[in-house]
Write an enzyme that holds these catalytic residues in place. Structure first.
Site, PDB file in Angstrom:
ATOM      1  N   SER A  88      -3.269   2.054   1.213  1.00  0.00           N
ATOM      2  CA  SER A  88      -3.663   3.213   2.026  1.00  0.00           C
ATOM      3  C   SER A  88      -3.231   4.502   1.351  1.00  0.00           C
ATOM      4  O   SER A  88      -2.214   4.535   0.622  1.00  0.00           O
ATOM      5  CB  SER A  88      -2.960   3.099   3.386  1.00  0.00           C
ATOM      6  OG  SER A  88      -3.007   4.326   4.069  1.00  0.00           O
ATOM      7  N   TYR A 124       4.877   2.588   8.112  1.00  0.00           N
ATOM      8  CA  TYR A 124       3.559   2.051   7.750  1.00  0.00           C
ATOM      9  C   TYR A 124       3.275   2.307   6.260  1.00  0.00           C
ATOM     10  O   TYR A 124       2.973   1.389   5.500  1.00  0.00           O
ATOM     11  CB  TYR A 124       2.459   2.674   8.619  1.00  0.00           C
ATOM     12  CG  TYR A 124       1.070   2.322   8.128  1.00  0.00           C
ATOM     13  CD1 TYR A 124       0.601   1.018   8.203  1.00  0.00           C
ATOM     14  CD2 TYR A 124       0.243   3.292   7.552  1.00  0.00           C
ATOM     15  CE1 TYR A 124      -0.667   0.681   7.722  1.00  0.00           C
ATOM     16  CE2 TYR A 124      -1.013   2.974   7.067  1.00  0.00           C
ATOM     17  CZ  TYR A 124      -1.468   1.666   7.156  1.00  0.00           C
ATOM     18  OH  TYR A 124      -2.714   1.343   6.671  1.00  0.00           O
ATOM     19  N   LYS A 181       2.999  -0.252   2.802  1.00  0.00           N
ATOM     20  CA  LYS A 181       1.851  -0.310   1.876  1.00  0.00           C
ATOM     21  C   LYS A 181       2.319  -0.127   0.434  1.00  0.00           C
ATOM     22  O   LYS A 181       1.845  -0.813  -0.471  1.00  0.00           O
ATOM     23  CB  LYS A 181       0.810   0.745   2.265  1.00  0.00           C
ATOM     24  CG  LYS A 181       0.097   0.429   3.562  1.00  0.00           C
ATOM     25  CD  LYS A 181      -0.701  -0.860   3.448  1.00  0.00           C
ATOM     26  CE  LYS A 181      -1.316  -1.290   4.752  1.00  0.00           C
ATOM     27  NZ  LYS A 181      -2.006  -2.582   4.659  1.00  0.00           N
TER      28      LYS A 181
HETATM   29  N1  LIG Z   1      -8.978   1.636   9.046  1.00  0.00           N
HETATM   30  C1  LIG Z   1      -8.459   2.519   8.203  1.00  0.00           C
HETATM   31  O1  LIG Z   1      -8.774   3.712   8.267  1.00  0.00           O
HETATM   32  C2  LIG Z   1      -7.473   2.081   7.120  1.00  0.00           C
HETATM   33  C3  LIG Z   1      -6.999   3.033   6.211  1.00  0.00           C
HETATM   34  C4  LIG Z   1      -6.107   2.627   5.215  1.00  0.00           C
HETATM   35  C5  LIG Z   1      -5.716   1.299   5.120  1.00  0.00           C
HETATM   36  N2  LIG Z   1      -6.174   0.400   6.026  1.00  0.00           N
HETATM   37  C6  LIG Z   1      -5.738  -1.006   5.894  1.00  0.00           C
HETATM   38  O2  LIG Z   1      -6.867  -1.846   5.894  1.00  0.00           O
HETATM   39  C7  LIG Z   1      -6.570  -3.107   6.482  1.00  0.00           C
HETATM   40  C8  LIG Z   1      -7.591  -3.436   7.529  1.00  0.00           C
HETATM   41  O3  LIG Z   1      -7.609  -2.393   8.498  1.00  0.00           O
HETATM   42  P1  LIG Z   1      -8.667  -2.379   9.681  1.00  0.00           P
HETATM   43  O4  LIG Z   1      -8.962  -0.958   9.975  1.00  0.00           O
HETATM   44  O5  LIG Z   1      -9.776  -3.316   9.418  1.00  0.00           O
HETATM   45  O6  LIG Z   1      -7.725  -2.929  10.863  1.00  0.00           O
HETATM   46  P2  LIG Z   1      -8.066  -3.952  12.036  1.00  0.00           P
HETATM   47  O7  LIG Z   1      -6.908  -3.874  12.984  1.00  0.00           O
HETATM   48  O8  LIG Z   1      -9.430  -3.725  12.559  1.00  0.00           O
HETATM   49  O9  LIG Z   1      -8.054  -5.346  11.274  1.00  0.00           O
HETATM   50  C9  LIG Z   1      -6.893  -6.093  11.010  1.00  0.00           C
HETATM   51  C10 LIG Z   1      -7.267  -7.549  11.165  1.00  0.00           C
HETATM   52  O10 LIG Z   1      -6.134  -8.337  10.804  1.00  0.00           O
HETATM   53  C11 LIG Z   1      -5.835  -9.253  11.859  1.00  0.00           C
HETATM   54  N3  LIG Z   1      -4.384  -9.456  11.802  1.00  0.00           N
HETATM   55  C12 LIG Z   1      -3.418  -8.550  12.028  1.00  0.00           C
HETATM   56  N4  LIG Z   1      -2.205  -9.089  11.826  1.00  0.00           N
HETATM   57  C13 LIG Z   1      -2.418 -10.386  11.473  1.00  0.00           C
HETATM   58  C14 LIG Z   1      -1.581 -11.470  11.115  1.00  0.00           C
HETATM   59  N5  LIG Z   1      -0.251 -11.349  11.087  1.00  0.00           N
HETATM   60  N6  LIG Z   1      -2.158 -12.655  10.812  1.00  0.00           N
HETATM   61  C15 LIG Z   1      -3.500 -12.816  10.809  1.00  0.00           C
HETATM   62  N7  LIG Z   1      -4.345 -11.813  11.132  1.00  0.00           N
HETATM   63  C16 LIG Z   1      -3.815 -10.618  11.455  1.00  0.00           C
HETATM   64  C17 LIG Z   1      -6.329  -8.595  13.120  1.00  0.00           C
HETATM   65  O11 LIG Z   1      -6.596  -9.494  14.180  1.00  0.00           O
HETATM   66  C18 LIG Z   1      -7.608  -7.916  12.605  1.00  0.00           C
HETATM   67  O12 LIG Z   1      -8.705  -8.806  12.620  1.00  0.00           O
HETATM   68  C19 LIG Z   1      -5.133  -2.993   6.988  1.00  0.00           C
HETATM   69  O13 LIG Z   1      -4.287  -3.561   6.021  1.00  0.00           O
HETATM   70  C20 LIG Z   1      -4.921  -1.490   7.072  1.00  0.00           C
HETATM   71  O14 LIG Z   1      -3.564  -1.150   6.927  1.00  0.00           O
HETATM   72  C21 LIG Z   1      -7.049   0.750   7.026  1.00  0.00           C
END
Ligand SMILES: NC(=O)c1ccc[n+]([C@@H]2O[C@H](COP(=O)([O-])OP(=O)(O)OC[C@H]3O[C@@H](n4cnc5c(N)ncnc54)[C@H](O)[C@@H]3O)[C@@H](O)[C@H]2O)c1
Length: 327
Positions: free
Chosen positions: A117, A141, A145
């Site tokens: 991120s 957070y 990362k």
């Molecule tokens: N959405 C954003 O803007 C953004 C920005 C930067 C980084 N990220 C990173 O991208 C990744 C995905 O983000 P997203 O927006 O799709 O989030 P999200 O919450 O929609 O998806 C996360 C998924 O992981 C699953 N999950 C969470 N913890 C778990 C565990 N311990 N075991 C198994 N499954 C688990 C959840 O059920 C969900 O399906 C994350 O690592 C997040 O930190 C997202």
């Protein structure tokens, strides 16, 4: 070969699952459905319901699906919650990652991609953030990362895995309504929520040293974000195992201010999206915009979509989940 997608029922993972399948790749996913949504999953995809903290479930998934590459999305991602619950964030995001990496190393998996991120940079004081900009995360957070990237690179070196960590900037939009973001943590859904509840969107500070005084960010369409993963997966597949070790920004290299985003949202939704100014939030940097040069050089990838397409597709997704929102 099969790619195992952790967190594949989530917002970004769900898009990547769809694009990998469309590209003819074999996919299995593991998700604990804590924030994931089953309606995002394509029919027939192999799903292991389990946590990244469950080593036995990971071993089974790797063995049964003959996994050769892992794309690791599963994590907690709320900055404020991470400040209140640092143990939870280190457990889910670091111990969870380590458990997946250990299963990968023992299972002979040689390709590993990690969702990082822009939060690793903290408050960067530069016009365009390159991968060499010093990292000073401002909350647990972002710390998880950055430490996660180190752990992934170390595992890659020791166990001969190719690794890619992708630092996402501000992801928005949806490839199709059922894949849209169900959370209201990012600017676009937060504004939709306020507008459809008959309230003015909030602008947290309009006295930043930017052209219009509001914060400037690099918004990136989730379909573009997903296609960068497809490019990274291809690279890891064609390189020799252990040859790739990359940390790359995913952004457009173009700053858009909160006020500019509200203008676009007003135009797309038909609502009056004039913002009401609220105090600055602690820890919000004035400007965070990616340099997208390195990812273009390494993977030949660049973004295709602009903010209008992000907002329009996010709005279609919002309206499909909130019938009656559309004017
Ligand atoms: N959405 C954003 O803007 C953004 C920005 C930067 C980084 N990220 C990173 O991208 C990744 C995905 O983000 P997203 O927006 O799709 O989030 P999200 O919450 O929609 O998806 C996360 C998924 O992981 C699953 N999950 C969470 N913890 C778990 C565990 N311990 N075991 C198994 N499954 C688990 C959840 O059920 C969900 O399906 C994350 O690592 C997040 O930190 C997202």
């Amino acid at each position: 070969m099969t790619w195992l997608i952790t967190g594949g029922a989530g917002y970004i993972g769900g898009h990547v699952v769809r694009q990998l399948i469309d590209a003819g790749e074999r996919v299995a996913l593991i998700d604990d459905f804590s924030t994931g949504d089953r309606t995002r999953l394509p029919a027939g995809v192999a799903v292991v319901e389990g946590s990244t903290l469950d080593r036995a479930a990971l071993d089974r998934a790797i063995r049964e699906h003959e996994v050769e590459g892992i794309l690791h999305f599963a994590a907690k991602k709320q900055v404020g919650e991470s400040v209140e619950q640092p143990f939870l964030y280190y457990r889910e995001n670091i111990t969870g990652l380590q458990t997946v990496l250990e299963a990968a190393a023992d299972g002979g998996v040689k390709r590993f991609l990690f969702s990082s991120s822009a939060a690793v940079y903290g408050m960067p004081d530069v016009d365009l953030v390159t991968e060499d900009t010093p990292c000073h995360p401002m909350n647990p957070y972002g710390e998880t990362k950055l430490a996660g990237e180190w752990l992934v690179a170390a595992a890659g070196r020791t166990y001969g895995m190719s690794t890619v960590s992708l630092r996402y900037f501000n992801v928005a939009g949806a490839q199709s309504p059922e894949l849209s973001d169900t959370g209201v943590l990012n600017l676009v859904p937060m504004v939709f929520e306020r507008l459809t509840a008959g309230r003015a969107p909030r602008i947290f500070g309009d006295d930043y040293p930017t052209a219009d005084g509001t914060c400037v960010r690099d918004f990136i369409h989730v379909s573009d974000t997903a296609s960068a993963h497809i490019a990274a997966a291809r690279r890891m597949r064609t390189d020799k195992a252990g040859e790739t070790s990359l940390v790359l920004n995913i952004g457009r290299g173009e700053g858009v201010s909160v006020k500019e985003m509200l203008d676009v949202i007003g135009r797309v939704t038909g609502y009056d999206a004039t913002g009401e100014v609220a105090p600055r939030r602690p820890g919000d940097p004035a400007r965070v915009v990616a340099s997208a040069d390195l990812i273009h050089k390494e993977l030949g990838w660049s973004a295709r979509y602009g903010v209008e397409e992000m907002v329009a597709s996010a709005w279609d997704g919002w309206c499909s989940r909130h019938p009656g929102a559309r004017r």
